[in-house]
Design a protein around this motif. Sequence first.
Motif, PDB file in Angstrom:
ATOM      1  N   GLU A  29      25.695  57.345  53.337  1.00 55.62           N
ATOM      2  CA  GLU A  29      24.722  57.035  54.385  1.00 55.62           C
ATOM      3  C   GLU A  29      23.485  57.919  54.344  1.00 55.62           C
ATOM      4  O   GLU A  29      22.390  57.482  54.732  1.00 55.62           O
ATOM      5  CB  GLU A  29      25.395  57.145  55.755  1.00 55.62           C
ATOM      6  CG  GLU A  29      26.434  56.057  56.006  1.00 55.62           C
ATOM      7  CD  GLU A  29      27.004  56.120  57.409  1.00 55.62           C
ATOM      8  OE1 GLU A  29      26.565  56.992  58.193  1.00 55.62           O
ATOM      9  OE2 GLU A  29      27.882  55.297  57.719  1.00 55.62           O
ATOM     10  N   LEU A  30      23.621  59.145  53.893  1.00 51.63           N
ATOM     11  CA  LEU A  30      22.478  60.046  53.856  1.00 51.63           C
ATOM     12  C   LEU A  30      21.411  59.606  52.862  1.00 51.63           C
ATOM     13  O   LEU A  30      20.240  59.944  52.999  1.00 51.63           O
ATOM     14  CB  LEU A  30      22.936  61.467  53.509  1.00 51.63           C
ATOM     15  CG  LEU A  30      23.620  62.274  54.614  1.00 51.63           C
ATOM     16  CD1 LEU A  30      24.110  63.598  54.049  1.00 51.63           C
ATOM     17  CD2 LEU A  30      22.660  62.522  55.766  1.00 51.63           C
ATOM     18  N   ILE A  31      21.821  58.848  51.840  1.00 45.86           N
ATOM     19  CA  ILE A  31      20.889  58.444  50.776  1.00 45.86           C
ATOM     20  C   ILE A  31      20.157  57.170  51.186  1.00 45.86           C
ATOM     21  O   ILE A  31      20.762  56.151  51.495  1.00 45.86           O
ATOM     22  CB  ILE A  31      21.638  58.241  49.452  1.00 45.86           C
ATOM     23  CG1 ILE A  31      22.252  59.562  48.983  1.00 45.86           C
ATOM     24  CG2 ILE A  31      20.704  57.667  48.385  1.00 45.86           C
ATOM     25  CD1 ILE A  31      23.144  59.429  47.767  1.00 45.86           C
ATOM     26  N   ASP A  32      18.831  57.238  51.145  1.00 40.38           N
ATOM     27  CA  ASP A  32      18.002  56.089  51.527  1.00 40.38           C
ATOM     28  C   ASP A  32      17.548  55.265  50.329  1.00 40.38           C
ATOM     29  O   ASP A  32      17.362  54.057  50.443  1.00 40.38           O
ATOM     30  CB  ASP A  32      16.766  56.585  52.293  1.00 40.38           C
ATOM     31  CG  ASP A  32      17.145  57.327  53.563  1.00 40.38           C
ATOM     32  OD1 ASP A  32      17.615  56.673  54.503  1.00 40.38           O
ATOM     33  OD2 ASP A  32      16.986  58.560  53.593  1.00 40.38           O
ATOM     34  N   LYS A  33      17.350  55.909  49.194  1.00 42.86           N
ATOM     35  CA  LYS A  33      16.806  55.216  48.021  1.00 42.86           C
ATOM     36  C   LYS A  33      17.508  55.693  46.766  1.00 42.86           C
ATOM     37  O   LYS A  33      17.730  56.890  46.573  1.00 42.86           O
ATOM     38  CB  LYS A  33      15.312  55.478  47.905  1.00 42.86           C
ATOM     39  CG  LYS A  33      14.693  55.201  46.551  1.00 42.86           C
ATOM     40  CD  LYS A  33      14.341  53.736  46.346  1.00 42.86           C
ATOM     41  CE  LYS A  33      13.082  53.380  47.072  1.00 42.86           C
ATOM     42  NZ  LYS A  33      12.604  52.014  46.724  1.00 42.86           N
TER      43      LYS A  33
END
Length: 225
Positions: A29-33
């Motif tokens: 979840e912390l990773i956006d891209k």
Amino acid sequence: MKEYISVLIPVYNEEEKIEKTISAIKDIELIDKICVIDDGSKDNTYEIISIIDNIEVIKISKNRGKGNAMQVGLNAVISYSDIIVFLDGDLGESSEEVIKLIKPIINSEAHVSIAKFPKAKKKGGIGLVKKLAKYGVYLHTGVLLDTVISGQRAFRKEVLENIYFPTDYGIEVGTTIDILKKGYKVIEVDVLMHHNETGRNLRGFIHRGRQFIQIFKTLIRKTIS
């Protein structure tokens, strides 16, 4: 306010593991891209990554080196990213350990975190490359790090705006020296990551020989610059 986190994966001929590497981090979840930069692969790497949903793929037509691929990826995401992570494409499922690199940056414990891998399972070289990198950085900065040549790193955006990526095997050593000299805090983080290990064969010794020479040249350039 949540910080925007981008993961960049420069790849060259990684058809065997790249899909597993991406799959293991897609649901964090912390990773956006997630952005994969194909550095002119000659195998099926691009065909594999081009059909994976919800990632950005950048194709470089001709192999120009890891440093160039990193810079291309960085140029694509830096304007809107707060934290940027670099991972190798051959980590497989162990790429999920990236969370251990991200958290210290989010918590303002350091500007840069570097992955410290477990001890290699098979015998490689005799450690000359690692020793050259480790003590070369120490002589330039006074900081002793064990994992200078590890490419798995998380950065605050501001750090990446102030360093240059060489294209050869000296990239990790050169950038580490620049980062430390500019006063940024670097920490090493124990992870359970693993990737392709270079064995004690002709190909392995040639690879390590090139690494040694290019790292040595990098250290010389840093000495006279």
